[in-house]
Scaffold this active site. Structure first.
Site, PDB file in Angstrom:
ATOM      1  N   TYR A 110       0.865  -1.352  -0.148  1.00 36.06           N
ATOM      2  CA  TYR A 110       0.064  -0.014   0.080  1.00 36.06           C
ATOM      3  C   TYR A 110       0.951   1.212  -0.123  1.00 36.06           C
ATOM      4  O   TYR A 110       1.888   1.258   0.835  1.00 36.06           O
ATOM      5  CB  TYR A 110      -0.827   0.293   1.220  1.00 36.06           C
ATOM      6  CG  TYR A 110      -1.720   1.276   1.436  1.00 36.06           C
ATOM      7  CD1 TYR A 110      -2.997   1.300   0.801  1.00 36.06           C
ATOM      8  CD2 TYR A 110      -1.307   2.397   2.053  1.00 36.06           C
ATOM      9  CE1 TYR A 110      -3.717   2.576   0.845  1.00 36.06           C
ATOM     10  CE2 TYR A 110      -2.080   3.596   2.345  1.00 36.06           C
ATOM     11  CZ  TYR A 110      -3.311   3.630   1.483  1.00 36.06           C
ATOM     12  OH  TYR A 110      -4.193   4.944   1.731  1.00 36.06           O
ATOM     13  N   HIS A 111       0.514   2.126  -0.864  1.00 38.59           N
ATOM     14  CA  HIS A 111       1.266   3.379  -1.063  1.00 38.59           C
ATOM     15  C   HIS A 111       0.935   4.479  -0.034  1.00 38.59           C
ATOM     16  O   HIS A 111       0.000   5.080  -0.456  1.00 38.59           O
ATOM     17  CB  HIS A 111       1.596   3.857  -2.608  1.00 38.59           C
ATOM     18  CG  HIS A 111       2.566   4.508  -2.736  1.00 38.59           C
ATOM     19  ND1 HIS A 111       2.915   5.845  -2.275  1.00 38.59           N
ATOM     20  CD2 HIS A 111       3.305   4.352  -3.982  1.00 38.59           C
ATOM     21  CE1 HIS A 111       3.860   6.243  -2.835  1.00 38.59           C
ATOM     22  NE2 HIS A 111       4.387   5.578  -3.945  1.00 38.59           N
ATOM     23  N   GLY A 112       1.820   4.915   0.836  1.00 38.07           N
ATOM     24  CA  GLY A 112       1.509   6.019   1.498  1.00 38.07           C
ATOM     25  C   GLY A 112       1.718   7.204   0.819  1.00 38.07           C
ATOM     26  O   GLY A 112       2.179   7.329  -0.451  1.00 38.07           O
TER      27      GLY A 112
END
Length: 312
Positions: A110-112
């Site tokens: 998951y890309h913050g």
């Protein structure tokens, strides 16, 4: 006569204005001295803590430089990031043993707003497993002046299906965030996975038959955030030009814990879309199990005092 009178009055007002601001500066000067300058001390202490953390690795770094110059440079940077994560975020990683000691694997994460957690994972893997994680970066990254050498040394590439397959066939670990910049800039504290129809990584996994390891970091959205105002307009502009134009704020010292899930193995009976959906569900399950939504910065800060995980 009238003109000269007006000029005289204007000059007096201008002089009064200058004197006023001098008085304001004199008034707030003690405040600046009393409250802002002392912040220099914590910054200096923080830098000292990082330096000492790096220094304790001096023997390993010296050996790394003796064997391979760029290997030594990478380990030096990795030690810096490891120290940064430990001191600033109380960073921990759960499931590092799920990354293989040898052979290929794919990390899907998951890309913050900024993928600082992935930097920490890369550093941890390099220092503890002696393995360099290769990564896929967005195209704009390779146009930033001065970044070319860094992307080359740390094995970051644009990531076509062909190049990703080649990396895995050569036995490396590959990290991909299918949500990319869109998920980074337009995700929010509800942690919705924003992949759209992207399934290229699944095509690569089916082609190379490598395990896929889902990854999620608790409180990654509370460390850095993007403003909620004007989001629809900014997204319209982004879809047109594909440039990261959304401002980012934060770098809050929140507790961060990365979770590496159980490996997902491709099956010949699967289509790329089916495999991508299964991996997406794996990440959503990690979010459901470990992240309270909506995320809250104050709660994430308090986690530094109350939350601690142990390596499984």
């Amino acid at each position: 006569m009238v003109d000269s009178t007006l000029t005289f009055i204007w000059l007096q007002l201008e002089k009064l204005d200058i004197e006023y601001w001098k008085w304001v500066a004199w008034l707030i000067y003690p405040v600046i001295i009393s409250f802002l300058l002392p912040l220099v001390i914590p910054i200096c202490l923080y830098c000292c803590a990082i330096f000492l953390h790096v220094y304790q690795y001096r023997h390993r770094l010296r050996d790394a430089y003796a064997v391979d110059f760029w290997g030594g440079a990478k380990k030096t940077v990795a030690v810096f990031w490891e120290a940064q994560g430990r001191i600033w975020h109380g960073y921990e990683i759960v499931g590092l043993n799920r990354l293989p000691e040898t052979g290929p694997a794919m990390i899907i994460y998951y890309h913050g707003a900024l993928p600082i957690d992935f930097y920490y994972v890369m550093a941890k893997c390099l220092l503890e497993k002696q393995r360099q994680i290769h990564a896929v970066g967005d195209n704009f990254l390779f146009n930033i002046p001065g970044f070319h050498l860094m992307t080359e040394v740390f094995c970051v590439s644009p990531g076509t299906v062909h190049s990703c397959a080649g990396i895995l066939e050569n036995g490396h670990i590959l990290g991909i965030a299918p949500g990319g910049v869109r998920e980074a800039l337009f995700g929010d504290e509800y942690y919705r996975v924003m992949w759209g129809n992207r399934s290229g990584f699944a095509k690569v996994a089916l082609q190379t038959k490598v395990p896929i390891i889902p990854m999620f970091t608790k409180n990654i959205r509370e460390s850095f955030r993007t403003p909620g105002w004007g989001r629809s307009s900014l997204r319209w502009i982004y879809e047109k030009c594909r440039l990261p134009i959304v401002p980012i704020y934060g770098f809050f010292p929140v507790k961060m814990i990365t979770y590496l899930g159980q490996p997902i193995y491709p099956d010949d009976s699967m289509t790329p879309e089916m495999l991508a959906d299964q991996v997406k569900q794996g990440i959503e399950k990690l979010i459901e199990d470990h992240q309270i939504v909506p995320g809250n910065i104050l709660r994430a800060l308090s986690d530094r005092l109350t939350c601690k995980e142990k390596e499984d």
